[in-house]
Design an enzyme around this catalytic site. Structure first.
Site, PDB file in Angstrom:
ATOM      1  N   HIS A  58       1.479  -1.409   8.240  1.00 54.00           N
ATOM      2  CA  HIS A  58       2.312  -0.244   7.943  1.00 54.00           C
ATOM      3  C   HIS A  58       1.519   1.040   7.682  1.00 54.00           C
ATOM      4  O   HIS A  58       2.129   2.089   7.467  1.00 54.00           O
ATOM      5  CB  HIS A  58       3.183  -0.542   6.716  1.00 54.00           C
ATOM      6  CG  HIS A  58       2.355  -0.704   5.482  1.00 54.00           C
ATOM      7  ND1 HIS A  58       1.664  -1.871   5.203  1.00 54.00           N
ATOM      8  CD2 HIS A  58       2.059   0.159   4.493  1.00 54.00           C
ATOM      9  CE1 HIS A  58       0.987  -1.707   4.077  1.00 54.00           C
ATOM     10  NE2 HIS A  58       1.210  -0.483   3.626  1.00 54.00           N
ATOM     11  N   HIS A  73       0.951   6.752   7.282  1.00 51.75           N
ATOM     12  CA  HIS A  73       1.770   5.728   6.629  1.00 51.75           C
ATOM     13  C   HIS A  73       3.083   5.625   7.403  1.00 51.75           C
ATOM     14  O   HIS A  73       3.825   6.598   7.499  1.00 51.75           O
ATOM     15  CB  HIS A  73       2.029   6.112   5.169  1.00 51.75           C
ATOM     16  CG  HIS A  73       2.293   4.942   4.292  1.00 51.75           C
ATOM     17  ND1 HIS A  73       3.499   4.266   4.289  1.00 51.75           N
ATOM     18  CD2 HIS A  73       1.500   4.297   3.398  1.00 51.75           C
ATOM     19  CE1 HIS A  73       3.434   3.272   3.419  1.00 51.75           C
ATOM     20  NE2 HIS A  73       2.226   3.267   2.861  1.00 51.75           N
TER      21      HIS A  73
END
Length: 151
Positions: A58, A73
């Protein structure tokens, strides 16, 4: 020396203040921008050329040879997905080019789990004044320059 930081995903550029996480919205980890990604399966690409310093399904950090490090992110709280729906294409320590595919993911799938798919793009360990030519809000294509970091 300055480094141009490209958008890792296509979507709508937004101020960090729009990120629903105070660590990002208050620039605690550094200044930058956020992208509200277009829906559907897509690749997140390297925003700069450099070495993959940190790699999670992620999120990832790439550091340029000059020391500029950029965090991408993919969504907020997406660590809770434990990698589900994310496919890595590089390994930690790999040297990558700007625009190279790093992770495949589906922002719509992230949202279906109740998480925000917004993507903070953060210049690490620099003062806000180090950012120049910060892009205005609006549509961006993958690779479009979001801001320049002056080292």
């Amino acid at each position: 020396m300055s480094v141009e930081v490209g958008s890792p995903v296509a979507g709508l550029a937004a101020a960090l203040g729009e990120v629903p996480d105070p660590v990002f919205s208050q620039a605690m980890v550094g200044p930058g921008m956020a992208i509200k990604p277009s829906g559907g399966r897509a690749d997140a690409v390297a925003p700069i050329a450099g070495t993959v310093m940190t790699l999670h399904p992620h999120a990832f950090v790439i550091a340029s040879s000059g020391g500029t490090a950029v965090l991408v992110h993919l969504g907020i709280d997406t660590v809770k997905l434990k990698g589900e729906g994310f496919e890595l294409h590089v390994a930690k320590g790999d040297v990558v080019e700007a625009g190279q595919r790093i992770v495949s993911w589906d922002p719509s799938e992230v949202e279906s789990h109740g998480y925000s798919s917004i993507c903070p793009v953060i210049a690490l360990e620099v003062a806000p004044e180090a950012l120049a030519d910060v892009r205005e809000d609006g549509q961006v294509a993958t690779g479009d320059v979001l801001f320049t970091v002056s080292a």
